[in-house]
Design a protein around this motif. Sequence first.
Motif, short mmCIF file in Angstrom:
data_model
loop_
_atom_site.label_atom_id
_atom_site.label_comp_id
_atom_site.label_asym_id
_atom_site.label_seq_id
_atom_site.Cartn_x
_atom_site.Cartn_y
_atom_site.Cartn_z
N PRO A 128 9.04 38.42 30.90
CA PRO A 128 8.92 38.34 32.36
C PRO A 128 9.44 37.04 32.97
N GLN A 129 9.22 35.92 32.32
CA GLN A 129 9.65 34.64 32.89
C GLN A 129 10.84 34.05 32.14
N ALA A 130 11.59 34.90 31.47
CA ALA A 130 12.71 34.41 30.65
C ALA A 130 13.80 33.77 31.51
N GLU A 131 14.44 32.75 30.93
CA GLU A 131 15.62 32.16 31.56
C GLU A 131 16.82 33.05 31.22
N TYR A 132 16.86 34.20 31.86
CA TYR A 132 17.78 35.23 31.40
C TYR A 132 19.23 34.91 31.71
N VAL A 133 19.49 34.05 32.67
CA VAL A 133 20.88 33.72 32.99
C VAL A 133 21.53 32.97 31.83
N LEU A 134 20.85 31.96 31.33
CA LEU A 134 21.37 31.19 30.18
C LEU A 134 21.53 32.08 28.96
N ALA A 135 20.49 32.86 28.65
CA ALA A 135 20.54 33.69 27.46
C ALA A 135 21.62 34.75 27.57
N ALA A 136 21.80 35.33 28.76
CA ALA A 136 22.84 36.34 28.95
C ALA A 136 24.23 35.74 28.74
N ALA A 137 24.43 34.52 29.19
CA ALA A 137 25.72 33.86 28.99
C ALA A 137 25.97 33.62 27.50
N GLU A 138 24.93 33.24 26.77
CA GLU A 138 25.06 33.05 25.32
C GLU A 138 25.39 34.36 24.63
N ALA A 139 24.74 35.44 25.05
CA ALA A 139 25.01 36.75 24.46
C ALA A 139 26.45 37.16 24.70
N ASP A 140 26.92 36.96 25.91
CA ASP A 140 28.29 37.32 26.27
C ASP A 140 29.29 36.55 25.42
N ALA A 141 29.06 35.25 25.26
CA ALA A 141 29.99 34.42 24.48
C ALA A 141 29.98 34.82 23.01
N ALA A 142 28.80 35.07 22.46
CA ALA A 142 28.71 35.44 21.05
C ALA A 142 29.39 36.77 20.78
N MET A 143 29.23 37.72 21.70
CA MET A 143 29.87 39.02 21.51
C MET A 143 31.39 38.88 21.57
N GLY A 144 31.87 38.04 22.45
CA GLY A 144 33.31 37.81 22.51
C GLY A 144 33.85 37.24 21.22
N ARG A 145 33.11 36.32 20.61
CA ARG A 145 33.55 35.73 19.34
C ARG A 145 33.50 36.75 18.21
N ALA A 146 32.48 37.64 18.26
CA ALA A 146 32.39 38.68 17.25
C ALA A 146 33.58 39.63 17.32
N LEU A 147 33.91 40.08 18.51
CA LEU A 147 35.00 41.04 18.65
C LEU A 147 36.35 40.41 18.32
N ALA A 148 36.52 39.12 18.60
CA ALA A 148 37.77 38.46 18.26
C ALA A 148 38.05 38.52 16.76
N LEU A 149 36.97 38.56 15.97
CA LEU A 149 37.12 38.61 14.51
C LEU A 149 37.10 40.04 13.98
N LEU A 150 36.22 40.88 14.51
CA LEU A 150 36.01 42.21 13.96
C LEU A 150 36.91 43.27 14.58
N GLU A 151 37.23 43.10 15.86
CA GLU A 151 38.04 44.08 16.58
C GLU A 151 39.04 43.33 17.47
N PRO A 152 40.05 42.73 16.88
CA PRO A 152 40.96 41.89 17.67
C PRO A 152 41.71 42.65 18.76
N HIS A 153 41.73 43.99 18.69
CA HIS A 153 42.39 44.76 19.74
C HIS A 153 41.48 45.03 20.93
N ALA A 154 40.20 44.66 20.82
CA ALA A 154 39.28 44.85 21.95
C ALA A 154 39.77 44.02 23.13
N ARG A 155 39.66 44.59 24.33
CA ARG A 155 40.16 43.92 25.54
C ARG A 155 39.03 43.68 26.53
#
Length: 326
Positions: free
Chosen positions: A79-106
């Motif tokens: 309920p009181q999570a700092e969701y903006v910071l965590a969401a940005a971290e999630a977004d960045a980590a997923m981008g790094r994952a796809l760059a390695l696992l699915e380089p054709h992802a856009r």
Amino acid sequence: MSVAGFAAASFTRAVGAGLDPHEYQRVTTELAALDDWDEAFIRAGRQHLARAEKAASPVSAGEHYQVAARWFHFATLAPQAEYVLAAAEADAAMGRALALLEPHARRIEGPGFTGWLRGRTDATSTVIVVPGLDSSKEEFHAVTAALLRRGVAVFAMDGPGQGALAATSTIRPDYHTVIGQVIDALGVDRVGLIGLSLGGYYVAETAAHEPRVAATATVSGPFRLDWDALPPPVQDVLARRAGGTAAARDFARQVDLSTLAPRVTGPLLVVDGGQDVIPGVTNGEPLARLAPYGKYLLVPHGDHLLGNAQPDWLPATADWLAGEIR
């Protein structure tokens, strides 16, 4: 709600999203209070980032980045999570994952959305995966993976008030305007939609307005919301994502498919869990009944998002959706 109660209530959702249940239990049992939730989950995510940096292969690194993204996303749920910071971290980590696992992802972005287009470059069909109130494109890996295995391209997105866009936008009931922009950006003539939780309402509302939707699936989607009957924690999340209590009350008033359901004239599959009982939320059976080509799949022991019952609905739903849009 106590931290133990919140962790128990979120367990099947976390496991359904791909978090290791043993790691989840280790992290949550060490929490002294619910206020510590986001910090603990962010810490777990960063441990996976560290593992990725030390990994012996790009595949291992990508997998750790992907898991990190899930932990960062689940840090946003308290309920009181700092969701903006965590969401940005999630977004960045997923981008790094796809760059390695699915380089054709856009990465494809527009004024009201952002997301990843994944799958074979020669795929002839595309499905858009739409998250709900406090979910994001980093949560529904199992759904995306099931569709990718069936040969369709998948656009996993965040829309207004969701995930990476939570810091700069608020939720809106006329989600079809956003999906219309997504379809334009994808450059396709027809798409399938699958929406989860509030995303189920979003995709049904879109299917009633957008002629380029070829088939629609909802999972734990609301048919109607009654603000006064909603539990206070749900009201609080709605208020945070809508930009205030008055805006949240107005949003909830508009979540009602009574008049829109008959306008969903394409193939429609509505999936509900029999144990998904939230005061103030009418589940999807009326949508399936009122839509001209609606089908209803009720899993009696399924809870909200049916993370405790994936074999009972996910393979069949992925088969149905992939088949309907070909």
